[in-house]
Design a protein around this motif. Structure first.
Motif, mmCIF file in Angstrom:
data_model
loop_
_atom_site.group_PDB
_atom_site.id
_atom_site.type_symbol
_atom_site.label_atom_id
_atom_site.label_comp_id
_atom_site.label_asym_id
_atom_site.label_seq_id
_atom_site.Cartn_x
_atom_site.Cartn_y
_atom_site.Cartn_z
ATOM 1 N N VAL A 29 16.048 3.152 -8.992
ATOM 2 C CA VAL A 29 15.582 1.110 -9.056
ATOM 3 C C VAL A 29 13.783 0.964 -8.626
ATOM 4 N N LEU A 30 13.361 1.924 -7.330
ATOM 5 C CA LEU A 30 12.479 1.268 -7.334
ATOM 6 C C LEU A 30 11.065 1.725 -8.543
ATOM 7 N N TRP A 31 11.545 2.660 -9.174
ATOM 8 C CA TRP A 31 10.826 3.504 -9.650
ATOM 9 C C TRP A 31 10.500 2.987 -11.080
ATOM 10 N N THR A 32 11.607 1.881 -11.453
ATOM 11 C CA THR A 32 12.082 0.989 -12.726
ATOM 12 C C THR A 32 11.325 0.095 -12.592
ATOM 13 N N ALA A 33 11.582 -0.106 -11.383
ATOM 14 C CA ALA A 33 11.058 -1.831 -11.282
ATOM 15 C C ALA A 33 9.389 -1.326 -11.520
ATOM 16 N N ILE A 34 8.728 -0.636 -10.765
ATOM 17 C CA ILE A 34 7.545 -0.081 -11.701
ATOM 18 C C ILE A 34 7.171 -0.369 -12.682
ATOM 19 N N ASP A 35 7.313 0.650 -13.198
ATOM 20 C CA ASP A 35 7.742 0.494 -15.137
ATOM 21 C C ASP A 35 7.583 -0.860 -15.123
ATOM 22 N N THR A 36 8.871 -1.316 -15.138
ATOM 23 C CA THR A 36 8.646 -2.759 -15.410
ATOM 24 C C THR A 36 7.854 -3.603 -15.228
ATOM 25 N N CYS A 37 7.289 -3.492 -13.990
ATOM 26 C CA CYS A 37 6.332 -4.509 -14.418
ATOM 27 C C CYS A 37 5.418 -4.691 -14.686
ATOM 28 N N LYS A 38 5.362 -2.887 -15.029
ATOM 29 C CA LYS A 38 3.417 -2.229 -15.195
ATOM 30 C C LYS A 38 3.764 -3.268 -16.905
ATOM 31 N N MET A 39 4.932 -2.866 -17.513
ATOM 32 C CA MET A 39 5.329 -2.453 -19.159
ATOM 33 C C MET A 39 4.369 -4.833 -19.647
ATOM 34 N N LYS A 40 5.174 -5.438 -18.478
ATOM 35 C CA LYS A 40 5.127 -6.593 -18.123
ATOM 36 C C LYS A 40 3.846 -7.258 -17.981
ATOM 37 N N GLY A 41 2.836 -6.494 -17.783
ATOM 38 C CA GLY A 41 1.979 -6.907 -17.007
ATOM 39 C C GLY A 41 2.047 -8.138 -15.593
ATOM 40 N N LEU A 42 2.599 -7.615 -15.039
ATOM 41 C CA LEU A 42 3.476 -8.181 -13.492
ATOM 42 C C LEU A 42 2.959 -7.174 -12.702
ATOM 43 N N ASN A 43 2.371 -7.678 -11.542
ATOM 44 C CA ASN A 43 2.082 -7.081 -9.884
ATOM 45 C C ASN A 43 3.392 -6.917 -9.142
ATOM 46 N N PHE A 44 3.559 -5.315 -9.049
ATOM 47 C CA PHE A 44 4.963 -5.693 -8.698
ATOM 48 C C PHE A 44 4.907 -5.522 -7.244
ATOM 49 N N GLY B 191 0.452 -0.959 -0.357
ATOM 50 C CA GLY B 191 -0.348 0.329 0.154
ATOM 51 C C GLY B 191 0.909 1.303 -0.429
ATOM 52 N N ILE B 192 2.364 0.821 0.075
ATOM 53 C CA ILE B 192 2.901 2.338 -0.220
ATOM 54 C C ILE B 192 3.007 2.847 -1.557
ATOM 55 N N ASN B 193 2.589 4.675 -1.473
ATOM 56 C CA ASN B 193 3.220 4.643 -2.640
ATOM 57 C C ASN B 193 5.009 5.454 -2.666
ATOM 58 N N TRP B 194 4.844 5.068 -3.864
ATOM 59 C CA TRP B 194 6.836 4.553 -4.196
ATOM 60 C C TRP B 194 7.100 5.450 -5.044
ATOM 61 N N ARG B 195 5.661 6.386 -5.618
ATOM 62 C CA ARG B 195 5.941 7.519 -6.578
ATOM 63 C C ARG B 195 6.548 8.576 -5.381
ATOM 64 N N ASP B 196 5.662 8.124 -4.399
ATOM 65 C CA ASP B 196 6.201 9.905 -3.485
ATOM 66 C C ASP B 196 7.370 9.406 -2.497
#
Length: 127
Positions: free
Chosen positions: A88-103, A27-32
């Motif tokens: 690193v976290l933001w890249t992982a979030i974007d990569t998961c989103k692009m691959k259709g995975l749940n972060f 439930g953490i907003n890692w973008r903030d």
């Protein structure tokens, strides 16, 4: 952002905007960054304990080396802006989103990798 140019535009995943917090298990907003920094600090204590335990178990380090490693992990590494770790976290979030995975499925691993990058940076600053 990385875009796979080998696919046609119609088959490329949507880049979207910021990931909503409910996509993350914790439930953490890692973008903030203001919210993410204290959360990263929660992970460093567990990570440090596990890492030092691993070193003690698998390597024949003198006690003074283990003490210095512990001190570095407790005092030198935390406390910065964590720009590299957050990237690193933001890249992982974007990569998961692009691959259709749940972060949420890789969240802890991503935070550990983020801390590894921060530790590497601390080593560069010292040397």
């Amino acid at each position: 952002r990385y875009v796979d140019l080998t696919t046609s535009p119609s088959t490329r995943p949507s880049m979207g905007s910021a990931v909503e917090p409910q996509e993350v298990a914790s439930g953490i907003n890692w973008r903030d960054a203001k919210e993410a920094r204290p959360e990263m600090n929660k992970y460093i204590k567990e990570f440090s304990k596990d890492f030092v335990g691993y070193i003690e178990k698998n390597y024949e380090w003198p006690d003074v080396g283990v003490e210095r490693l512990t001190r570095m992990l407790d005092y030198t590494v935390p406390g910065g802006k964590y720009n590299r770790g957050l990237l690193v976290l933001w890249t992982a979030i974007d990569t998961c989103k692009m691959k259709g995975l749940n972060f949420g499925s890789v969240e802890k691993k991503a935070v550990v990798l983020a801390w590894c990058v921060e530790i590497l940076q601390a080593c560069f600053l010292v040397s």
